[in-house]
Enzyme design. Structure first.
Site, PDB file in Angstrom:
ATOM      1  N   HIS A 205      32.398  39.063  33.831  1.00  0.00           N
ATOM      2  CA  HIS A 205      32.803  39.978  32.767  1.00  0.00           C
ATOM      3  C   HIS A 205      33.437  41.244  33.342  1.00  0.00           C
ATOM      4  CE1 HIS A 205      29.962  38.198  29.477  1.00  0.00           C
ATOM      5  NE2 HIS A 205      31.050  37.493  29.673  1.00  0.00           N
ATOM      6  N   CYS A 502      47.532  26.835  34.322  1.00  0.00           N
ATOM      7  CA  CYS A 502      46.865  28.098  34.010  1.00  0.00           C
ATOM      8  C   CYS A 502      45.516  28.115  34.715  1.00  0.00           C
ATOM      9  CB  CYS A 502      46.716  28.293  32.504  1.00  0.00           C
ATOM     10  SG  CYS A 502      45.874  26.959  31.653  1.00  0.00           S
TER      11      CYS A 502
END
EC number: 2.7.3.9
Length: 567
Positions: A205, A502
């Site tokens: 995060h 990706c």
């Protein structure tokens, strides 16, 4: 290891960690200390218990106010939706009845102080996470969230807080043993020019927040290196997020060399390797259409290679209504660029939990299970199709049957909404090993393919993406993953179906020649990575790319891959 002499502390010195977020930054080093709060166990007299409970409620309220203010600030800025969603998750944790009922109940029953009880409850939550989820990526993030929230609440209880990184008025490179998501979210990128932490990963995060703010980030140092870093607190530092290098006391010539390289490439340099080499495109990933303005300004003509539509739900704290989706998708359709933009269907599951909906499934299987939600999204796409063309990517397919089902549902919605079926171009995301081996059938139902390298590597190797992995997997791909990427690209090339990549590998400049050699046509990356990738592209030629690609296909170990990529 002995103390560093004063003379050594003034000399240029380089320490190497692992690159997490690319970019170059220069500033004074600021070492954030570990929390000095020591939680003591106190037994309270009965008449003080209710006062202690009120003190705990006040600390919770102040903590919620902190997070709500940060979330509101993030929601109001372009490109910060992911930050807002992480802070929203922190708010949900801190609102959990367990943190009120269990703590208050224990304070009353045992007559213990709030700091001690709260710390004990949070410790039990952390233990249960470790026991159930082991060292998965999800568990690592959740544990970091728990630490972050604990420090905030206990800081309010003890009336002690770390200085805010949003209040700095000088250029700083921030060093911390464990940099928390909320600390990164509070950082002012105008002055905070880089993050360095003892431990960290590209999928954490904290990394997501750092990337959204375009703040370079380097992590993962040995204990010996970190001890030496501590001695340089307050010195001038140059951070290189591409190479993972931290240069203390950089000479003027060193600084000039770095910034000359960074400014050598115009943001609009054509991405053509050479006249005989097929074009390889760099497209941008976004989580909200409010990022389109900055993409257009900073990278004119750049296509949106991946609109991660599920982040609409994270930002809102609920699933978006059809009307809200139509507005977003229409803006994506109308965004002027060099190619057709790509929308990925909702990709919920595992670490991306849909608000208020629990399910064991993920990606397209989650969508097929939640048919009403899928049909709502397809309805919005059908309405947006009246305005122009759009590529739509189906996430995490296992085989062609799932693609057929989704397309059938879409045809029904197109007829109901008077949409234009021909304006929607369907693609499939290859991120599960079964899809690799079913690629022939999947290609029959797809107009383009996107390789999701994060999940493909994780599921192929049966491991977490986090730092608990053995060997060099977090620096280089395993030979099996390289061969799978080549297999998919080669089969697609036979059918003249474009392949994009990706995930973390797409943004790794060391892997660029491999992708070019494999015939990949597009790399979909976060916007901050585009500039450094363009710089790398200028130094490549097709013959060298093809040669390296062939050598990598013969590699048998991590070590051989690492050696080839760093020659």
């Amino acid at each position: 290891m002995g103390a560093t002499s004063q003379k050594e502390l003034q000399q240029e010195f380089v320490i190497v960690g692992e690159p997490v977020v690319p970019g170059i930054g220069l500033g004074k080093s600021l070492l954030l200390g570990k929390s000095s709060l020591r939680i003591r166990e106190l037994t309270l007299p009965q008449e003080e218990v209710e006062h202690e409970i009120n003190r705990y409620y006040k600390a919770l309220k102040e903590s919620r106010s902190d997070l709500a203010a940060l979330e509101k600030k993030a929601k109001g800025k372009q490109g910060y939706q992911e930050i807002a969603s992480i802070l929203q998750a922190h708010l949900e944790i801190i609102k959990d009845p367990l943190l009120t009922e269990e703590v208050v109940k224990t304070i009353r029953k045992d007559r213990k102080n709030a700091e001690f009880v709260f710390s004990s409850v949070m410790g039990e939550i952390e233990k249960s996470l470790c026991a159930v989820q082991k060292t998965t990526a999800i568990a690592v993030d959740r544990i970091q969230d728990i630490h972050d929230i604990s420090n905030r609440v206990i800081g309010h209880l003890c009336c002690q807080h770390k200085s805010s990184l949003g209040e700095s008025d000088q250029n700083l490179i921030v060093f911390s043993e464990e940099l928390t998501p909320s600390e990164a979210a509070n950082a002012n990128p105008k002055y905070i020019r880089g993050f360095v932490s003892l431990e960290g990963s590209k999928t954490s995060h904290t990394a997501i927040v750092s990337l959204a703010k375009n703040i370079p980030y380097v992590a993962n140092f040995s204990a010996e290196s970190w001890q030496r870093i501590r001695e340089y607190n307050g010195n001038l530092v140059l951070i290189n997020g591409e190479k993972g290098e931290i240069t203390f006391n950089p000479k003027l010539s060193t600084i000039q060399a770095y910034y000359r390289k960074q400014s050598a490439v115009s943001m609009t340099v054509p991405i053509q390797i050479e006249k005989t080499q097929p074009l390889i495109s760099l497209s941008a990933q976004i989580v909200g259409v409010d990022e389109l303005g900055s993409i257009s300004r900073e990278f004119p003509g750049t296509t949106i290679g991946l609109f991660r539509s599920e982040f609409m739900a994270f930002s809102l704290g609920r699933l978006p209504f059809v009307e809200e989706q139509v507005a977003e998708y229409t803006k994506l359709v109308q965004f002027s660029c060099s190619d057709i933009n790509v929308l990925r269907l909702f990709d919920f599951g595992e670490d991306k939990v849909c608000p208020f909906i629990a399910s064991a499934h993920r990606s397209v299987r989650w969508l097929l299970e939640q048919e009403t939600i899928l049909r709502g999204q397809l309805q919005a796409i059908a309405i947006a199709s009246r305005q122009g063309k759009l590529k739509v990517l189906i996430p995490g397919v296992l085989d062609a049957s799932e693609i057929i089902l989704v397309k059938q549902m879409f045809q029904e919605e197109v007829q109901l909404q008077n949409g234009i079926s021909e304006n929607i171009i369907w693609g499939s995301m290859i991120e599960i090993p079964s899809a690799v081996w079913m690629i022939e059938e999947i290609l029959q139902e797809s107009s383009f393919i996107a390789l999701g390298t994060n999940d493909l590597a994780q599921y192929t190797l049966g491991m977490s993406r986090e730092r608990s992995l053995p060997g060099n997997w977090k620096q280089v791909p395993h030979p099996s993953v390289i061969r799978m990427i080549h297999y998919v690209a080669a089969r697609a090339k036979q059918r003249n179906i474009p392949v994009s990549v990706c995930g973390e590998m797409a943004g790794d400049h060391l892997l660029l020649p491999m992708f070019i050699g494999f015939g990949v046509r597009e790399l979909s990356v976060v916007a901050p990575a585009i500039h450094s990738l363009k710089m790398r592209l200028l130094a490549l030629n097709s013959k060298e790319c093809s040669r390296l690609a062939k050598q990598l296909l013969r590699a048998r170990t991590y070590e051989e891959v690492h050696k080839l990529l760093n020659m």
